[in-house]
Design an enzyme around this catalytic site. Structure first.
Site, PDB file in Angstrom:
ATOM      1  N   SER A 188      13.869 -40.109 -10.589  1.00 49.25           N
ATOM      2  CA  SER A 188      12.676 -39.313 -10.349  1.00 49.25           C
ATOM      3  C   SER A 188      12.625 -39.007  -8.856  1.00 49.25           C
ATOM      4  O   SER A 188      12.588 -39.916  -8.028  1.00 49.25           O
ATOM      5  CB  SER A 188      11.434 -40.079 -10.797  1.00 49.25           C
ATOM      6  OG  SER A 188      10.287 -39.301 -10.517  1.00 49.25           O
TER       7      SER A 188
ATOM      8  N   ARG B 190      -3.812  -0.953  -6.003  1.00 44.68           N
ATOM      9  CA  ARG B 190      -3.044  -2.210  -5.937  1.00 44.68           C
ATOM     10  C   ARG B 190      -3.524  -3.098  -7.074  1.00 44.68           C
ATOM     11  O   ARG B 190      -4.590  -2.857  -7.652  1.00 44.68           O
ATOM     12  CB  ARG B 190      -3.276  -2.901  -4.595  1.00 44.68           C
ATOM     13  CG  ARG B 190      -4.732  -3.207  -4.348  1.00 44.68           C
ATOM     14  CD  ARG B 190      -4.954  -3.827  -2.964  1.00 44.68           C
ATOM     15  NE  ARG B 190      -6.386  -3.906  -2.688  1.00 44.68           N
ATOM     16  CZ  ARG B 190      -6.890  -4.275  -1.521  1.00 44.68           C
ATOM     17  NH1 ARG B 190      -6.094  -4.569  -0.511  1.00 44.68           N
ATOM     18  NH2 ARG B 190      -8.194  -4.350  -1.341  1.00 44.68           N
TER      19      ARG B 190
ATOM     20  N   TYR C 227      11.780 -32.911 -16.249  1.00 44.27           N
ATOM     21  CA  TYR C 227      10.319 -32.834 -16.195  1.00 44.27           C
ATOM     22  C   TYR C 227       9.824 -32.783 -14.756  1.00 44.27           C
ATOM     23  O   TYR C 227      10.549 -33.132 -13.830  1.00 44.27           O
ATOM     24  CB  TYR C 227       9.664 -34.015 -16.934  1.00 44.27           C
ATOM     25  CG  TYR C 227       9.852 -35.359 -16.275  1.00 44.27           C
ATOM     26  CD1 TYR C 227       8.981 -35.780 -15.260  1.00 44.27           C
ATOM     27  CD2 TYR C 227      10.881 -36.212 -16.668  1.00 44.27           C
ATOM     28  CE1 TYR C 227       9.160 -37.006 -14.652  1.00 44.27           C
ATOM     29  CE2 TYR C 227      11.055 -37.437 -16.060  1.00 44.27           C
ATOM     30  CZ  TYR C 227      10.194 -37.831 -15.047  1.00 44.27           C
ATOM     31  OH  TYR C 227      10.360 -39.046 -14.433  1.00 44.27           O
TER      32      TYR C 227
ATOM     33  N   ARG D 187      -3.204   2.999   8.635  1.00 46.70           N
ATOM     34  CA  ARG D 187      -3.550   1.684   8.079  1.00 46.70           C
ATOM     35  C   ARG D 187      -2.327   0.792   8.011  1.00 46.70           C
ATOM     36  O   ARG D 187      -1.219   1.263   7.805  1.00 46.70           O
ATOM     37  CB  ARG D 187      -4.064   1.820   6.634  1.00 46.70           C
ATOM     38  CG  ARG D 187      -5.263   2.662   6.468  1.00 46.70           C
ATOM     39  CD  ARG D 187      -5.502   2.887   4.975  1.00 46.70           C
ATOM     40  NE  ARG D 187      -6.298   4.062   4.784  1.00 46.70           N
ATOM     41  CZ  ARG D 187      -7.367   4.125   3.976  1.00 46.70           C
ATOM     42  NH1 ARG D 187      -7.707   3.066   3.261  1.00 46.70           N
ATOM     43  NH2 ARG D 187      -8.052   5.228   3.869  1.00 46.70           N
TER      44      ARG D 187
ATOM     45  N   LYS E 210       0.833  -1.205   0.000  1.00 46.36           N
ATOM     46  CA  LYS E 210       0.000   0.000   0.000  1.00 46.36           C
ATOM     47  C   LYS E 210       0.868   1.256   0.000  1.00 46.36           C
ATOM     48  O   LYS E 210       0.649   2.178  -0.779  1.00 46.36           O
ATOM     49  CB  LYS E 210      -0.898  -0.035   1.243  1.00 46.36           C
ATOM     50  CG  LYS E 210      -2.044   0.911   1.198  1.00 46.36           C
ATOM     51  CD  LYS E 210      -2.900   0.788   2.473  1.00 46.36           C
ATOM     52  CE  LYS E 210      -3.703  -0.510   2.480  1.00 46.36           C
ATOM     53  NZ  LYS E 210      -4.423  -0.725   3.758  1.00 46.36           N
TER      54      LYS E 210
ATOM     55  N   HIS F 128      -2.733 -39.616   2.791  1.00 48.62           N
ATOM     56  CA  HIS F 128      -3.359 -40.501   1.806  1.00 48.62           C
ATOM     57  C   HIS F 128      -4.598 -39.869   1.194  1.00 48.62           C
ATOM     58  O   HIS F 128      -4.773 -39.829  -0.026  1.00 48.62           O
ATOM     59  CB  HIS F 128      -3.702 -41.834   2.487  1.00 48.62           C
ATOM     60  CG  HIS F 128      -4.389 -42.804   1.574  1.00 48.62           C
ATOM     61  ND1 HIS F 128      -5.754 -42.933   1.510  1.00 48.62           N
ATOM     62  CD2 HIS F 128      -3.886 -43.665   0.658  1.00 48.62           C
ATOM     63  CE1 HIS F 128      -6.063 -43.851   0.616  1.00 48.62           C
ATOM     64  NE2 HIS F 128      -4.947 -44.320   0.088  1.00 48.62           N
TER      65      HIS F 128
ATOM     66  N   MET G  50      -4.722  -5.374  10.986  1.00 53.30           N
ATOM     67  CA  MET G  50      -5.482  -4.340  11.666  1.00 53.30           C
ATOM     68  C   MET G  50      -6.281  -3.484  10.686  1.00 53.30           C
ATOM     69  O   MET G  50      -5.798  -3.140   9.617  1.00 53.30           O
ATOM     70  CB  MET G  50      -4.560  -3.427  12.472  1.00 53.30           C
ATOM     71  CG  MET G  50      -5.335  -2.683  13.525  1.00 53.30           C
ATOM     72  SD  MET G  50      -4.378  -1.372  14.261  1.00 53.30           S
ATOM     73  CE  MET G  50      -4.608  -0.085  13.040  1.00 53.30           C
TER      74      MET G  50
ATOM     75  N   GLY H 214      -7.125  -9.598   7.549  1.00 55.50           N
ATOM     76  CA  GLY H 214      -6.812 -10.244   8.814  1.00 55.50           C
ATOM     77  C   GLY H 214      -5.886  -9.357   9.618  1.00 55.50           C
ATOM     78  O   GLY H 214      -5.686  -9.557  10.802  1.00 55.50           O
TER      79      GLY H 214
ATOM     80  N   CYS I  19       8.377 -36.584  -9.063  1.00 51.54           N
ATOM     81  CA  CYS I  19       7.018 -37.115  -9.072  1.00 51.54           C
ATOM     82  C   CYS I  19       6.369 -37.005  -7.702  1.00 51.54           C
ATOM     83  O   CYS I  19       5.313 -37.555  -7.470  1.00 51.54           O
ATOM     84  CB  CYS I  19       6.989 -38.556  -9.571  1.00 51.54           C
ATOM     85  SG  CYS I  19       7.876 -39.698  -8.511  1.00 51.54           S
TER      86      CYS I  19
END
Lengths: 881, 881
Positions: free
Chosen positions: A762, A336, A849, A93, A23, A454, A104, A102, A829
């Protein structure tokens, strides 16, 4: 580090986000651009860190610089802070590097006291002055001093009732003054002290309150969800007040330079005349569309539109602006980059590229890759959501919106789905036996587990919304009910889950299906042109492989072959194999599994049409597959012809204390070579059969859990011997390669030795993170939550790759592996393969990759392009808030 | 690599152990020294590796070189292999780099066939010739062709009964010839082929059999126990035969240049006239002491004594020699460094240093550090001994006192040990198949054999008390009982053995800790002068701390504070703490634990008298402490006043899937800071109280499981804050430091960051090995056994530090830690801290100290000295066999 802790707006610029916050940097930049900005100064993020790490005392240095800046501001505005005639009032601010709700709230009208309010009353308007004063007292009590706002509101209501006023506007100036006095009394009683009359004291208190708000719980939760490091801190913006509530030629509003929902070009926003900003934000009065301003006040509208476009062109991004009109004069209070939906993000980036405002590269960088996720899943209807309260929250483990009836077991869920019900599976945690219930569920909710448990992995793979680790969730499997948010929900009750936000709702909410727009295809085509990393997918079924190919997957980076053994028909055969008493018996059991495996691989080769398919040999501890219930043992006793007693004893023998570090991966093959023989036979046979059907299958056989070249070679030899046999029997050749997961720390250190034998690596960063941290994913929920609450970890290392530790092990492996075998193919992976910042790291260390769950493939494609573009520019990708 | 696979004795030397094996290299060296050695050649270890890795086929190259060497040998001896008149006969023996029982036995008289035996019968003696032939046939069948020896023995017995011969010596030449014919028939039937008449074929088969024996199970077991790598392979020694059984002027024996039990200087050994070597080793006839030779044959004795001293002076070590006298001429068949008891090792090294044969450094290097262990074993309580009658006696073959239940087979012994019983293995004689039972036995008792029989050699090597050749002992394997001293002892009965005196007792006798001998103190004083590593101990009680100090510990490297909570009085309080519902409850429970902890630490500070004491804060997962049985829950319900249901539910909640990677170590403190507060308070209070008693306590507070500097700092701050409070309350200052275990891979990589905060690192190589390998110690048994059987791992990485992987992580941590904090104190407190090869590595990477269990302290002191000496000489310490 600089000892300058306070900057006038005119001393900063837009690039100083780290120091001045977003800001503040933007206020400075707008000042530079010549926009009408009420002037002020910024207390830096460094001052915040200093405050929070030195016993919450503001240093003399900071106090002195604030005083000097205030003196400058007085000169600029021609007013004096606390003046009895022409008082300077300011807003205070928070403003961190990334936009962060979240934190002030704003404090307005700071500087008012019993004397200056009277000056204001005389010079401007009594009602306006005391209205401002009473608002300020309440705000100060609430926001700065952590008092109780509701007492003030109740007192106001009581007063209005007494004088017969319906609305605030019905009150006179004198009545406002009375209210201000009442508020001062309440303040004194609540906070055990007089409302501070010294404006300087008000200011210091307010600045400190902003600093402290960086440390509050809401800020923590937000930072955790958005991966914002605690160390950033927040700046404080002190800005001279302008008033949108000075009459009908005054007003205030917020507007975007393009529609943040659709991305359509043109000013989009809301305003209210004769109001302060909080009225708009708080929703007390219903604001008007900004189009109305075009009609009511075309001059202001035209000026605003032109300046908005100027800002957008300057920042080369869609802007979200706050403005105030004071007695007919327009002021910009903030600008912004505007938050936007996934669809809008694509539309705006593509449009701006077409307009010539952005290059294609810049357009690609403008879109937060994670936003693409929205375009792939159903979402809750926004209107329906507004009127619904959450009953709890957990980890947003797999995105999308889901609504259905609660069931607690896989079999109940399947039975309900069979009856045509939509089902939410609710469990403490899931295990491979729950796969059936997970497959039919609209959504999955668990009380334990983190981002890579899982439930989370499987749900993401299936594209099923999932919330994990909801620790307030108390399930009673006996009564088939759970308690959450102070209420009990029974089997069959309807709940809704938002896997994107982690929020849980105790009722049905309508969902909307996303349409894949043309923009989506266009944008990802652009991405593909720029990326150098290939993007593969982790999947175990032909269906989800096909989906991944639609999403742009260039191969399969991980088939977890064990996942193929969990359905009802197969699992007894798997169990038979595990509980064999001799190699001969085990070979016979393997033979039964062979045909299933072969068919599985053939189906996948057919879908993948010659793209590389990496198949990992059996990985998990065998006892995961064992029967648990009496009924399962009975089934197995029939299947095997063995006594229940024997089967139970054998099952118990296979139990391990720390199964994640137990008899699994290639260690199983060392003990039971016949398992690898069977799998190799299935893969090579399937490849040969695919070849007969005209498909040039491209299997890459991956050995899990290697730590040493000798054990790798042991298993590789088995595979090669088997493959030779199969090829000789068939009389048809087929190509394949053999490589390994790198998922154990020692494997990274031994990478040069292993690379002599392995055609590819991998990185299994899930396990590598577990072992590097000595932290079990299954048990990490509680630990990580305490660590993040205590600012020890900034982020969950299972969600975002830990570059310092795990990443360093990867770098060692890449260097040593490439040195020993220059052409070695390197990929990842683990779940991190779908996380943009982790992908950027993979690009940086030179992998070939990344591989991720199907629904993450588009995100990975964009992230890979962004990484390539940033690195071509010689820049690292900054963490995004 | 050389393509020379075969060396004549005269082509080699004593330094070529790797290529020629120990036996071969020594035969070559003796040849060089001019000792009377029957000549021959050596097939190299490389030829063995080639054979075992290329499908078990002997390469043409090797065959050709064997043929050439045999031709050379024929020239040297003037005999021809397979000659009809003057046949050359050879022995074939295995010989690896390290002496290794369990390998293929000797084959003697190779080269005999139907024709050459007849030449030998004519030229020398018919009975001798056919006796040799029938022995050779049986040995070849048994050892080379893997046939069944017992059929041959049974046939011999039957034949003797038939002709009325009581002993072998009663048989005539013709009868021996008949037996040879019977043996050929048995051979043909057993092995489906004629006994090979071609001496070359006999030779190739025998060489291959030696190679294969490197791969047999007994060899595996031995290598595993002695950390000998599979890759070494074995050489084969082919040596022309000399005969100790050519009459009364012939003989054979084994002798040491000093007494291997006591170390006393002077030839010590046994011999038999008119016998072959196997008669001595097998314990079939009871040999005579070599002192008898001094009387019977002083010339030979004097020659032997002089040559033995020559060898000892040459090798600068006590020698173990095999010799044969053929018709009055002395031959040396073998020499090697003699195995010895710990006491003998010290005596010999000290004597040799005093004699000027060795420098102090060389003397220190001569003693295998592990041997010291023997000197720390208990002996029988003298008083108890006085009131106990012996039931018999035998040869004191391996020192120390043992008491246990009698078992007669290796498998019964192992089963009993598995059940937790202490076991005495009782056998007529032992053979390599008994190795498993010998390993688990407290003591070994045999009825036959002398000081150099199999049982004696193996027992000394293991440090297990052993009595051999107790000829009154009559064992009945069928009834599993033995008679001794007029009484019958059955399986399971308790007896006691004193391996130092050779006395046997028919009951349990109390044992006492041994007194440290003067040699022990002298030698370890020498060691202390040379070592640079400090040696500390891991202990949790004042008693064992005191013992460790006696053993030379220079401090405590690890107190596992959780071990202090397991006794009956304390565990309910610990459980109460764990199951607290609130911080307040937990603090109250901690308060109860505080006084216990304080007293524990105070007692240890008093024992340690100012030496550093490293106290590790609570480490294991809390649920390890939880009640398991219904009764424990009841006790706890009373203690806490909480419902059983609640306690059970809470206990279940704390269960973890992989506890080793769960909520433990400093992670507990992050969740429950009050635990660390309590422990810090206990430590500092105890230190203050010690100070009042005039003891300058030196606590080093160790935080377990760190992976990150922030979490370390979090806990460190708690400790420091608490310490300041305690010190302020007491008004007395006390010194302490705060450091961390380095036991998780990420900690090694983050060592530079952590070192900024930590005063010391202590490597927890148990956990580090677990995490680096991803292998849980609790579950590793089966895995490691399969890995070692399949030659994937050479040794168990939990016993010997894995230098390539785990060691590399340590090196990284040392480098980074020292870079960030040059004076950081570095140690190791894992089990590896007592393993000589691991200690050598710790020296190499520059640690300041090692810490090990009290009984390992002397070993560590010597190993540390050896490491320092070797490194000063610029040498690495070679693995010891």
């Amino acid at each position: 580090m600089s000892n300058k802790y306070v900057y006038m707006f005119s001393e900063g610029n837009g690039k100083m986000r780290e120091l001045l916050g977003g800001k503040g940097a933007n206020l400075a930049e707008m000042t530079l651009l010549g926009l009408p900005v009420p002037q002020g100064f910024i207390v830096t993020t460094e001052a915040c860190t200093l405050y929070n790490t030195s016993g919450r005392v503001m240093s003399d240095d900071v106090v002195k610089q604030i005083d000097e800046s205030m003196a400058n501001l007085e000169k600029l505005t021609g007013k004096r802070f606390g003046d009895t005639e022409n008082p300077l009032l300011v807003s205070v601010r928070s403003g961190s590097r990334a936009s962060m709700p979240g934190m002030m709230d704003t404090v307005l009208n700071l500087g008012l006291n019993d004397i200056s309010v009277e000056a204001m009353a005389k010079n401007i308007d009594r009602r306006f002055a005391y209205d401002s004063y009473r608002r300020f007292i309440m705000m100060f009590a609430d926001v700065v001093m952590d008092g109780n706002k509701h007492e003030f509101e109740a007192a106001l209501g009581k007063f209005k009732a007494k004088v017969g006023a319906k609305e605030d506007v019905d009150l006179t100036g004198e009545q406002m003054q009375e209210i201000a006095n009442i508020f001062k009394e309440i303040y004194k009683e609540q906070l055990k002290g007089d409302f501070p009359q010294d404006p300087k004291k008000q200011l210091y208190e307010a600045v400190c309150a902003v600093f402290r708000s960086w440390d509050n719980e809401r800020a923590f939760i937000y930072r955790r969800r958005h991966d914002i490091p605690y160390s950033w801190g927040t700046a404080v913006n002190v800005q001279s007040m302008v008033f949108g509530n000075m009459g009908d030629d005054s007003g205030t509003g917020v507007a975007f330079s393009r529609d943040p929902s659709s991305g359509v070009d043109g000013v989009y926003g809301e305003f209210l005349m004769n109001a302060q900003g909080e009225d708009v934000v708080a929703g007390i009065r219903t604001p008007l569309s900004i189009d109305q301003m075009k009609v009511d006040n075309p001059a202001i509208y035209t000026e605003f539109e032109a300046l908005a476009k100027k800002l957008e062109n300057h920042y080369k991004d869609m802007q979200d602006m706050e403005f105030t009109i004071e007695k007919g004069k327009l002021y910009f209070l903030q600008t912004r980059a505007g938050k936007r939906t996934g669809a809008a993000a694509l539309r705006i980036a593509i449009d701006m590229a077409k307009e010539g405002l952005l290059t294609q590269e810049e357009a690609l960088l403008q879109v937060d890759a994670k936003l693409l996720d929205q375009l792939l899943h159903p979402v809750f209807d926004e209107k329906a959501l507004k009127s619904t309260n959450t009953i709890g929250s957990g980890l947003a483990a797999s995105p999308g919106a889901a609504c259905g009836r609660v069931y607690f077991t896989s079999s109940d869920a399947m039975a309900a789905a069979e009856r045509g019900e939509k089902v939410i599976l609710v469990r403490n945690e899931t295990s491979p036996e729950d796969i059936g219930g997970m497959q039919v569920a609209q959504g999955i909710l668990t009380s334990t587990g983190g981002a890579t448990c899982h439930a989370a992995i499987v749900a993401r793979d299936m594209g099923t919304p999932c919330i994990c680790g909801c620790s307030e969730l108390h399930i009673d499997y006996n009564t088939k009910s759970f308690d959450l948010g102070g209420k009990t929900y029974n089997e069959g009750d309807i709940i809704s889950l938002d896997g994107t936000t982690g929020l849980i709702y105790g009722e049905a909410i309508a969902t909307v299906e996303p349409a894949m727009t043309g923009d989506f295809a266009t944008f990802l085509d652009w991405a593909d042109k720029h990326k150098t990393l290939a993007v593969r997918t982790n999947t175990d079924t032909p269906d989800s492989a096909a989906r991944a190919v639609e999403f742009g997957a260039e191969g399969i980076g991980l088939i977890r072959s064990e996942h193929m053994f969990f359905d009802a028909e197969r699992i007894p055969k798997m169990q038979k194999m595990i509980l064999s008493e001799s190699e001969k018996e085990r070979r016979a059991a393997c033979e039964e599994l062979l045909s299933f495996q072969k068919a599985d691989y053939l189906a996948i080769f057919e879908v993948m049409k010659g793209l590389p398919v990496t198949i990992r040999l059996l990985d998990p501890p065998l006892h995961e597959f064992l029967p648990k219930s009496e009924m399962e043992f009975e089934t197995l006793a029939k299947e095997t012809g063995k006594a229940m007693d024997y089967l139970k004893r054998q099952s118990a023998n296979l139990a391990e204390v720390n199964p994640m570090m137990g008899h699994r991966g290639l260690r199983l093959v060392v003990s039971y070579p016949e398992i690898a023989e069977m799998q190799a036979r299935a893969i090579i046979t399937a490849a040969i059969e695919a070849g007969k059907a005209g498909i040039n299958a491209n299997p890459e056989i991956m050995i899990p859990l290697s730590v040493d070249e000798k054990e790798f070679k042991f298993v590789k030899d088995i595979i090669e011997t088997t493959a030779k046999e199969v090829i000789a029997e068939a009389g048809v050749d087929v190509g394949y390669t053999i490589g390994t997961m790198i998922e154990i720390p020692r494997a990274c250190l031994m990478a040069d030795e292993i690379a002599k034998e392995a055609a590819f690596f991998s990185f299994g960063t899930n396990d590598l993170t577990q072992m590097a941290y000595g932290m079990s994913r299954d048990d990490a929920g509680r630990i990580l939550s305490d660590y993040i609450d205590n600012n020890i970890f900034e982020v969950d290392p299972f969600s975002r790759l830990d570059q310092k530790g795990v990443g360093e092990l990867m770098k060692i492996a890449v260097e040593r592996g490439r040195k020993a075998r220059p052409g070695i193919k390197l990929g990842i992976c683990g779940e991190h393969g779908g996380d943009p910042s982790s992908i950027e790291f993979c690009h940086k260390i030179g992998l070939d990759y990344v591989s991720c769950s199907p629904y993450r493939v588009p995100i990975a494609r964009l992230a890979a392009a962004q990484a390539a573009i940033m690195h071509a520019k010689g820049l690292g990708v900054e963490n995004k808030g």
